[in-house]
Design an enzyme around this catalytic site. Sequence first.
Site, short mmCIF file in Angstrom:
data_model
loop_
_atom_site.label_atom_id
_atom_site.label_comp_id
_atom_site.label_asym_id
_atom_site.label_seq_id
_atom_site.Cartn_x
_atom_site.Cartn_y
_atom_site.Cartn_z
N ARG A 81 0.85 -1.19 0.00
CA ARG A 81 0.00 0.00 0.00
C ARG A 81 0.88 1.25 0.00
NH1 ARG A 81 -1.95 0.83 4.35
NH2 ARG A 81 -1.22 -0.97 5.53
N TYR A 221 -1.35 -3.53 -6.85
CA TYR A 221 -1.21 -4.25 -5.58
C TYR A 221 -2.53 -4.28 -4.78
CZ TYR A 221 -0.31 -5.21 -0.73
OH TYR A 221 -0.41 -5.73 0.53
N LYS A 230 -9.65 -2.45 1.49
CA LYS A 230 -9.35 -1.31 2.37
C LYS A 230 -10.11 -0.04 1.96
CE LYS A 230 -6.79 -4.03 4.50
NZ LYS A 230 -6.11 -4.19 5.76
N HIS A 250 -10.55 -2.59 11.46
CA HIS A 250 -9.47 -3.45 10.96
C HIS A 250 -9.26 -4.58 11.98
CE1 HIS A 250 -5.02 -3.54 9.34
NE2 HIS A 250 -5.78 -4.37 8.68
N SER A 272 -1.41 -3.68 10.20
CA SER A 272 -1.05 -4.53 9.08
C SER A 272 0.19 -5.36 9.40
CB SER A 272 -0.79 -3.68 7.85
OG SER A 272 -1.93 -2.90 7.57
N CYS A 274 0.64 -7.63 11.63
CA CYS A 274 0.91 -7.76 13.07
C CYS A 274 0.14 -8.91 13.71
CB CYS A 274 0.61 -6.45 13.77
SG CYS A 274 1.81 -5.17 13.37
N ASP A 297 -9.41 -9.93 8.79
CA ASP A 297 -8.87 -8.59 8.51
C ASP A 297 -9.85 -7.45 8.79
OD1 ASP A 297 -6.50 -7.18 7.48
OD2 ASP A 297 -7.76 -6.58 5.80
N ARG A 395 1.99 -12.23 -0.55
CA ARG A 395 0.65 -12.54 -0.03
C ARG A 395 0.07 -13.79 -0.68
NH1 ARG A 395 -1.73 -8.86 4.00
NH2 ARG A 395 -0.05 -7.33 4.25
N PHE A 521 1.84 -17.26 18.34
CA PHE A 521 1.07 -18.21 17.51
C PHE A 521 0.13 -19.06 18.39
CE2 PHE A 521 4.97 -17.10 15.17
CZ PHE A 521 4.39 -16.57 14.04
P1 GTP Z 1 -2.56 -7.74 7.35
O1 GTP Z 1 -3.10 -8.75 6.42
O2 GTP Z 1 -1.42 -6.96 6.74
O3 GTP Z 1 -3.57 -6.82 7.92
O4 GTP Z 1 -1.78 -8.52 8.52
P2 GTP Z 1 -2.21 -9.46 9.75
O5 GTP Z 1 -2.46 -8.62 10.95
O6 GTP Z 1 -3.26 -10.41 9.36
O7 GTP Z 1 -0.83 -10.20 10.04
P3 GTP Z 1 -0.43 -11.74 9.95
O8 GTP Z 1 -1.25 -12.61 10.86
O9 GTP Z 1 -0.42 -12.12 8.53
O10 GTP Z 1 1.05 -11.72 10.53
C1 GTP Z 1 2.07 -10.96 10.00
C2 GTP Z 1 3.41 -11.50 10.42
O11 GTP Z 1 3.50 -11.58 11.84
C3 GTP Z 1 3.68 -12.88 9.88
O12 GTP Z 1 5.01 -12.94 9.43
C4 GTP Z 1 3.49 -13.76 11.08
O13 GTP Z 1 4.26 -14.93 11.00
C5 GTP Z 1 3.90 -12.88 12.24
N1 GTP Z 1 3.18 -13.24 13.49
C6 GTP Z 1 1.85 -13.43 13.62
N2 GTP Z 1 1.52 -13.80 14.89
C7 GTP Z 1 2.68 -13.82 15.58
C8 GTP Z 1 3.01 -14.13 16.94
O14 GTP Z 1 2.17 -14.45 17.77
N3 GTP Z 1 4.33 -14.02 17.28
C9 GTP Z 1 5.29 -13.67 16.38
N4 GTP Z 1 6.55 -13.60 16.79
N5 GTP Z 1 5.02 -13.39 15.09
C10 GTP Z 1 3.74 -13.46 14.70
C1 SPV Z 2 -3.04 -4.56 5.15
O1 SPV Z 2 -2.07 -3.93 4.68
O2 SPV Z 2 -3.54 -4.27 6.26
C2 SPV Z 2 -3.61 -5.71 4.43
C3 SPV Z 2 -3.12 -6.00 3.09
O3 SPV Z 2 -4.49 -6.37 4.95
S1 SPV Z 2 -3.83 -4.96 1.87
O4 SPV Z 2 -5.14 -5.48 1.53
O5 SPV Z 2 -2.95 -5.00 0.75
O6 SPV Z 2 -3.97 -3.62 2.40
MN MN Z 3 -5.09 -5.60 6.92
#
Ligand code: GTP
Ligand code: SPV
Ligand code: MN
Length: 612
Positions: A81, A221, A230, A250, A272, A274, A297, A395, A521
């Site tokens: 983004r 993207y 979004k 979010h 994002s 996180c 999300d 992704r 995790f």
């Molecule tokens: P968006 O789709 O961008 O909104 O992201 P999201 O909040 O869904 O994040 P996602 O769950 O995809 O995690 C992003 C990154 O954080 C990945 O590389 C995960 O492996 C890492 N991650 C997620 N949960 C944990 C956790 O509990 N501990 C650690 N150390 N890393 C984590």
């Molecule tokens: C984010 O960036 O929070 C996402 C991925 O979930 S995107 O849809 O590309 O914004």
């Molecule tokens: Mn997101």
Amino acid sequence: MGETRLPLIAEAPTTYEPLLSWVEEVAELTKPERIHWVDGSEAEYRQLTDELVIAGTLTRLNPELFPNSFAAFSDPADVARVEEQTFICSKNERDAGFTNNWMDPDAMKEKLTGLFDGSMRGRTMYVIPFVMGHLDAEDPKFGVEITDSAYVVASMRIMARIGSDVLKKIEETRAFFVPALHSVGAPLEEGQEDVAWPCNPEKWIVHFPEERSIWSYGSGYGGNALLGKKCYALRIASVMARDEGWLAEHMLILKLTSPENKVYNVAAAFPSACGKTNLALLDPTIEGWKVETLGDDISWMRFGKEGELRAVNPEAGLFGVAPGTGWGTNPNAMRAIAKGNSIFTNVALTDDGGVWWEGMTDEVPAHLTDWQGNDWTPAISSAAGGRPAAHPNSRFCTPIDQIDMLAPEYFAPNGVEISAILFGGRRKTTVPLVTQSRSWANGIFMGATLSSETTAAAAGAVGVVRRDPMAMLPFIGYDAGDYLNHWVRVSAKGNPARLPKIFLVNWFRRTRDGKFAWPGFGDNSRVLKWAIERIEGTADAVETPIGFVPTADSLDLTGLDMTEAEVEEAVRFDADEWHAELPGLEEWFARFGGSLPKSITAELEGLKSRLS
Ligand code: GTP
Ligand code: SPV
Ligand code: MN
């Protein structure tokens, strides 16, 4: 069909005048070679993906490994983004607020009209009717995306409910739809050869909140181009929600079932990249607790008749961060992906026609083709001081109903009642593993103070701590102070006895030697359990100036290989760190000017006095 219509429009599968006239207007401006009305069918998907393979945009994966799945590789300058180029063009600058870029809507339209003029030349213009949320919701939220990218069409088919049924309902109910215009900004002149990932160095992601429209230019993207996500379901929807008395957030949504078979639905806002997808698909490491997924999300929430807060996931797919998603960390996501029907973007390719990214397997393949098409071996990995094989913001785009653990309530148009809300971010220091807020108002304050290190999900520096209120910083479609006021105002509709309990979490705290203080995790189930036991009044906590943190023995640590001292390092409240945090908080809230809710100011004063 009116005779004044462009010949291009003649084949339109609708007579709905507001749609026809918009499509015609856009066609006249962007000058595509042809128009394709997207019906959303399987056959159409097959044809589009076949064409994308021939064009070189998609690589078909080995069907024995990933059936009906493809990999796409973007222009290296179009991987995330673009917040710098994202605009909220409200009539008054004040209504965009200090967290958004703003330009006068007329001036912006003039600028964009210039850019869109002829921008689809030589290309197909696709018209995608879509609905965010359920088609049979009480008040379905429709949109129509016009795009010149077949990759966007294929991805939108995974991420949203699209096609003929939606168009029929828009027409039958003469519904309002959000006009969402997208062009990659790469017209083809006669005889000019196309590239695999057309885009434009100049990018504009623009929202007109009063007329509820979206114009996106120059990027292919996800978050910039799949406009249902979004742009609509957060930025425009947050404005609709403000006006209609609900919340567009979010947030992931998960259904947690206790050993006593009691159900608790949890919503969680993390910025994002996180951890939302990972928490939503969590495999608990503790006995007897079950997690099912509702959303990963975006959450749309409103108070029900009894003052209960109800949430629905408006999306139909996952657009998940690939790196870090592995059989060890997120087996449920891996199983969903392995069923196929997915589009991967900017991952690495294995020699047998599969995909790989950092963290997918413990063992690193001996040879890969990296996301930029180069040979890659472990000798040049990031670990060896080189570069990653997959882009850090690569992704996977996968239908949500491929998740085995999808909760049946995902399909309920009225959603589920939320018992707990988590706010979380990526903080190396200061923020304990979990803190229960002192009250609902204190919880809103926690959300308003949320902070996190920036990630690869947005272009720009990574690892910089910034405030990210409710994880919505890049997604609030109006003034941030008005947004916080809206949270306060809307929660007055809630039954006080049924308001969710609010918690602040941090999976990313580091130990002195730089390691994660908490395994994260699946072990985050231990935090979920503690939160539920706090709601039920059965878990102990220590009261600190910031809220309630777990006592040494109130977290279930069964089977966890951590010493008491290590757990303490993850959960402890550190007064010095919080003293150091205060000036930043004051600075942050000072930026809101007059639009900050009084309750937030009162909470800040309360925190300061408890800390002194
Ligand atoms: P968006 O789709 O961008 O909104 O992201 P999201 O909040 O869904 O994040 P996602 O769950 O995809 O995690 C992003 C990154 O954080 C990945 O590389 C995960 O492996 C890492 N991650 C997620 N949960 C944990 C956790 O509990 N501990 C650690 N150390 N890393 C984590
Ligand atoms: C984010 O960036 O929070 C996402 C991925 O979930 S995107 O849809 O590309 O914004
Ligand atoms: Mn997101």
